[in-house]
Design a protein around this motif. Structure first.
Motif, PDB file in Angstrom:
ATOM      1  N   GLY A  71       2.128  -9.647   0.515  1.00 34.68           N
ATOM      2  CA  GLY A  71       2.336  -8.989  -0.534  1.00 34.68           C
ATOM      3  C   GLY A  71       2.286  -9.385  -1.995  1.00 34.68           C
ATOM      4  N   MET A  72       2.565 -10.323  -2.348  1.00 34.24           N
ATOM      5  CA  MET A  72       2.278 -11.245  -3.657  1.00 34.24           C
ATOM      6  C   MET A  72       0.630 -11.441  -4.465  1.00 34.24           C
ATOM      7  SD  MET A  72       5.179 -13.787  -4.319  1.00 34.24           S
ATOM      8  CE  MET A  72       6.912 -14.197  -4.673  1.00 34.24           C
ATOM      9  N   LEU A  73       0.641 -11.827  -2.658  1.00 35.59           N
ATOM     10  CA  LEU A  73      -1.092 -12.328  -3.217  1.00 35.59           C
ATOM     11  C   LEU A  73      -2.408 -10.320  -3.651  1.00 35.59           C
ATOM     12  CD1 LEU A  73      -1.671 -14.964  -0.543  1.00 35.59           C
ATOM     13  CD2 LEU A  73      -1.858 -15.808  -3.147  1.00 35.59           C
ATOM     14  N   TRP A  74      -2.050  -9.973  -3.236  1.00 36.10           N
ATOM     15  CA  TRP A  74      -2.028  -8.636  -2.994  1.00 36.10           C
ATOM     16  C   TRP A  74      -2.154  -8.365  -4.207  1.00 36.10           C
ATOM     17  CZ3 TRP A  74      -1.049  -4.157   1.145  1.00 36.10           C
ATOM     18  CH2 TRP A  74      -1.833  -3.033   0.512  1.00 36.10           C
ATOM     19  N   GLY A  75      -0.795  -8.454  -4.850  1.00 36.21           N
ATOM     20  CA  GLY A  75      -0.670  -7.947  -5.859  1.00 36.21           C
ATOM     21  C   GLY A  75      -1.085  -8.530  -6.978  1.00 36.21           C
ATOM     22  N   ILE A  76      -1.697  -9.710  -7.256  1.00 34.04           N
ATOM     23  CA  ILE A  76      -2.381 -10.413  -7.759  1.00 34.04           C
ATOM     24  C   ILE A  76      -3.768  -9.833  -7.576  1.00 34.04           C
ATOM     25  CG2 ILE A  76      -2.933 -13.021  -8.490  1.00 34.04           C
ATOM     26  CD1 ILE A  76      -1.234 -14.070  -7.374  1.00 34.04           C
ATOM     27  N   VAL A  77      -4.181 -10.317  -7.169  1.00 35.29           N
ATOM     28  CA  VAL A  77      -5.727  -9.315  -6.134  1.00 35.29           C
ATOM     29  C   VAL A  77      -6.024  -7.507  -7.848  1.00 35.29           C
ATOM     30  CG1 VAL A  77      -7.324  -8.288  -4.710  1.00 35.29           C
ATOM     31  CG2 VAL A  77      -6.253 -10.363  -4.271  1.00 35.29           C
ATOM     32  N   MET A  78      -4.099  -6.982  -7.386  1.00 35.89           N
ATOM     33  CA  MET A  78      -4.714  -5.606  -7.920  1.00 35.89           C
ATOM     34  C   MET A  78      -4.789  -6.187  -9.423  1.00 35.89           C
ATOM     35  SD  MET A  78      -2.201  -2.962  -5.979  1.00 35.89           S
ATOM     36  CE  MET A  78      -1.227  -4.189  -5.876  1.00 35.89           C
ATOM     37  N   GLY A  79      -3.981  -6.752 -10.033  1.00 39.59           N
ATOM     38  CA  GLY A  79      -3.860  -7.378 -11.224  1.00 39.59           C
ATOM     39  C   GLY A  79      -4.830  -7.757 -12.133  1.00 39.59           C
ATOM     40  N   ILE A  80      -5.733  -7.927 -11.137  1.00 37.48           N
ATOM     41  CA  ILE A  80      -7.255  -9.042 -11.635  1.00 37.48           C
ATOM     42  C   ILE A  80      -8.412  -8.171 -11.063  1.00 37.48           C
ATOM     43  CG2 ILE A  80      -8.723 -10.304 -10.816  1.00 37.48           C
ATOM     44  CD1 ILE A  80      -7.347 -12.566  -9.907  1.00 37.48           C
ATOM     45  N   ALA A  94       0.769   1.133  -0.994  1.00 33.54           N
ATOM     46  CA  ALA A  94       0.803   0.504  -0.158  1.00 33.54           C
ATOM     47  C   ALA A  94       1.865  -0.882  -0.348  1.00 33.54           C
ATOM     48  CB  ALA A  94      -0.343   0.814   0.935  1.00 33.54           C
ATOM     49  N   HIS A  95       1.483  -1.617  -1.096  1.00 30.36           N
ATOM     50  CA  HIS A  95       1.909  -2.722  -1.718  1.00 30.36           C
ATOM     51  C   HIS A  95       3.206  -3.152  -1.658  1.00 30.36           C
ATOM     52  CE1 HIS A  95       2.753  -6.647  -4.518  1.00 30.36           C
ATOM     53  NE2 HIS A  95       2.723  -5.768  -5.458  1.00 30.36           N
ATOM     54  N   ALA A  96       4.131  -2.211  -2.404  1.00 25.44           N
ATOM     55  CA  ALA A  96       5.612  -1.689  -2.366  1.00 25.44           C
ATOM     56  C   ALA A  96       6.117  -1.738  -1.150  1.00 25.44           C
ATOM     57  CB  ALA A  96       5.611  -0.827  -3.546  1.00 25.44           C
ATOM     58  N   HIS A  97       5.720  -0.698  -0.257  1.00 22.33           N
ATOM     59  CA  HIS A  97       5.786  -0.955   1.114  1.00 22.33           C
ATOM     60  C   HIS A  97       6.090  -1.962   1.510  1.00 22.33           C
ATOM     61  CE1 HIS A  97       5.463   4.024   0.801  1.00 22.33           C
ATOM     62  NE2 HIS A  97       6.223   4.254   1.969  1.00 22.33           N
ATOM     63  N   LEU A  98       5.057  -2.809   1.184  1.00 22.90           N
ATOM     64  CA  LEU A  98       4.856  -4.366   2.378  1.00 22.90           C
ATOM     65  C   LEU A  98       6.104  -4.739   1.788  1.00 22.90           C
ATOM     66  CD1 LEU A  98       3.221  -6.213   4.094  1.00 22.90           C
ATOM     67  CD2 LEU A  98       1.956  -7.111   2.061  1.00 22.90           C
ATOM     68  N   ASN A  99       6.230  -5.343   0.123  1.00 22.84           N
ATOM     69  CA  ASN A  99       6.696  -5.866  -0.212  1.00 22.84           C
ATOM     70  C   ASN A  99       8.336  -5.420   0.713  1.00 22.84           C
ATOM     71  OD1 ASN A  99       5.977  -7.618  -1.312  1.00 22.84           O
ATOM     72  ND2 ASN A  99       5.282  -6.921  -3.042  1.00 22.84           N
ATOM     73  N   VAL A 132       1.161  -1.669  10.054  1.00 16.34           N
ATOM     74  CA  VAL A 132       0.427  -1.265  10.135  1.00 16.34           C
ATOM     75  C   VAL A 132       0.698   0.476   9.013  1.00 16.34           C
ATOM     76  CG1 VAL A 132      -0.352   1.223  11.804  1.00 16.34           C
ATOM     77  CG2 VAL A 132       0.344  -1.395  12.783  1.00 16.34           C
ATOM     78  N   LEU A 133       1.912   0.745   8.948  1.00 17.92           N
ATOM     79  CA  LEU A 133       2.309   1.838   8.051  1.00 17.92           C
ATOM     80  C   LEU A 133       1.536   1.171   6.622  1.00 17.92           C
ATOM     81  CD1 LEU A 133       4.402   3.927   6.590  1.00 17.92           C
ATOM     82  CD2 LEU A 133       5.948   2.340   6.444  1.00 17.92           C
ATOM     83  N   THR A 134       1.740   0.206   6.138  1.00 16.08           N
ATOM     84  CA  THR A 134       0.843  -0.787   5.334  1.00 16.08           C
ATOM     85  C   THR A 134      -0.078  -0.476   5.045  1.00 16.08           C
ATOM     86  OG1 THR A 134       2.601  -2.530   4.698  1.00 16.08           O
ATOM     87  CG2 THR A 134       1.012  -2.774   3.371  1.00 16.08           C
ATOM     88  N   ILE A 135      -1.456  -0.575   5.996  1.00 12.80           N
ATOM     89  CA  ILE A 135      -2.345  -0.145   6.368  1.00 12.80           C
ATOM     90  C   ILE A 135      -2.788   1.011   6.049  1.00 12.80           C
ATOM     91  CG2 ILE A 135      -4.248  -0.438   7.289  1.00 12.80           C
ATOM     92  CD1 ILE A 135      -2.968  -3.311   8.914  1.00 12.80           C
ATOM     93  N   GLY A 136      -1.608   2.353   7.023  1.00 14.18           N
ATOM     94  CA  GLY A 136      -2.118   2.982   7.240  1.00 14.18           C
ATOM     95  C   GLY A 136      -1.721   4.335   5.239  1.00 14.18           C
ATOM     96  N   ALA A 144      -2.328   1.841   2.825  1.00 14.03           N
ATOM     97  CA  ALA A 144      -3.094   1.792   1.152  1.00 14.03           C
ATOM     98  C   ALA A 144      -4.544   3.011   1.796  1.00 14.03           C
ATOM     99  CB  ALA A 144      -3.563   0.071   2.147  1.00 14.03           C
ATOM    100  N   LEU A 145      -5.052   3.384   3.273  1.00 11.32           N
ATOM    101  CA  LEU A 145      -6.108   3.984   3.748  1.00 11.32           C
ATOM    102  C   LEU A 145      -6.048   5.044   2.523  1.00 11.32           C
ATOM    103  CD1 LEU A 145      -6.235   2.907   7.488  1.00 11.32           C
ATOM    104  CD2 LEU A 145      -8.320   2.000   5.552  1.00 11.32           C
ATOM    105  N   VAL A 146      -4.793   5.836   3.071  1.00 10.41           N
ATOM    106  CA  VAL A 146      -4.635   7.206   2.068  1.00 10.41           C
ATOM    107  C   VAL A 146      -4.726   6.725   0.725  1.00 10.41           C
ATOM    108  CG1 VAL A 146      -2.925   8.960   1.452  1.00 10.41           C
ATOM    109  CG2 VAL A 146      -2.614   7.811   4.309  1.00 10.41           C
ATOM    110  N   HIS A 147      -4.346   5.748  -0.396  1.00 15.00           N
ATOM    111  CA  HIS A 147      -4.496   5.748  -1.289  1.00 15.00           C
ATOM    112  C   HIS A 147      -6.188   5.032  -1.688  1.00 15.00           C
ATOM    113  CE1 HIS A 147      -0.336   7.251  -2.543  1.00 15.00           C
ATOM    114  NE2 HIS A 147      -0.453   6.350  -1.190  1.00 15.00           N
ATOM    115  N   SER A 148      -6.404   4.708  -0.947  1.00  7.61           N
ATOM    116  CA  SER A 148      -7.931   4.573  -1.253  1.00  7.61           C
ATOM    117  C   SER A 148      -8.818   5.664  -0.773  1.00  7.61           C
ATOM    118  CB  SER A 148      -8.271   3.225  -0.182  1.00  7.61           C
ATOM    119  OG  SER A 148      -7.226   1.946  -0.581  1.00  7.61           O
ATOM    120  N   GLY A 149      -8.503   6.684  -0.921  1.00  2.75           N
ATOM    121  CA  GLY A 149      -9.061   8.165  -0.658  1.00  2.75           C
ATOM    122  C   GLY A 149      -9.581   8.303   0.826  1.00  2.75           C
TER     123      GLY A 149
END
Length: 179
Positions: A62-71, A80-85, A124-128, A130-135
């Motif tokens: 989750g932290m790595l994902w957050g860093i990637v989003m910030g960069i 999805a990041h929030a769900h994972l954390n 699986v929920l996190t992936i789902g 993330a896919l929803v919010h990626s359109g």
């Protein structure tokens, strides 16, 4: 004359096993209570340890994902990041604390199953999500089904909590071999 038996019991467990002296390993003297596992089972990880280890791995992800989003300055998958954390770090860690405080339940297979279902459901929920919010429309059924799995697993945990008193009472009973 009754047959001699060895009592092999995992510490903190309500399960008791009576083995004839001929089938119990010689390293276990009569009346021994094992502290790690039954004679015929391999080493088993406690539910609390599984929770803590999985929680650490998921919070790192989750932290790595957050860093990637910030960069990248693309925060579209933030839900999805929030769900994972929340599900992967906070909930798993709290499950681990509860199981650690209830040793009889900590070693049960049902508690371990509850944790494994939670881990899979969270991923699986996190992936789902993330896919929803990626359109991507494929994320909707994935998120929906995995949400129901996580809900069912929450109900299983609740059931374990409310029946915990019964498990702890059963583990405190003494075991006396039959004559």
């Amino acid at each position: 004359m009754p047959a001699q038996v060895r009592v092999c019991e995992p510490a903190g467990s309500s399960r008791r096993f009576f083995l004839e002296a001929a089938t119990c390993p010689a390293r276990l003297p009569l009346g021994t209570v094992t502290t790690h596992q039954t004679v015929w089972e391999g080493p088993k990880m406690k539910a609390s340890v599984l929770c803590f280890r999985a929680a650490v791995l998921l919070v790192i992800a989750g932290m790595l994902w957050g860093i990637v989003m910030g960069i990248s300055e693309d925060h579209s998958t933030m839900p999805a990041h929030a769900h994972l954390n929340l599900l992967g770090w906070v909930s798993l860690f709290l499950f681990g604390v509860y199981y650690h405080l209830h040793p009889a339940l900590d070693r049960s297979r049902l508690a371990s199953l509850q944790v494994w279902i939670w881990i899979a459901g969270t991923i699986v929920l996190t992936i789902g999500v993330a896919l929803v919010h990626s359109g991507r429309a494929i994320g909707d059924p994935i998120a929906a089904v995995s949400s129901l799995i996580v809900l069912a697993d929450t109900l299983l945990f609740g059931w374990l909590v409310f029946r915990g008193d019964l498990t702890e009472q059963a583990s405190q009973r003494s075991t006396v071999p039959a004559e």
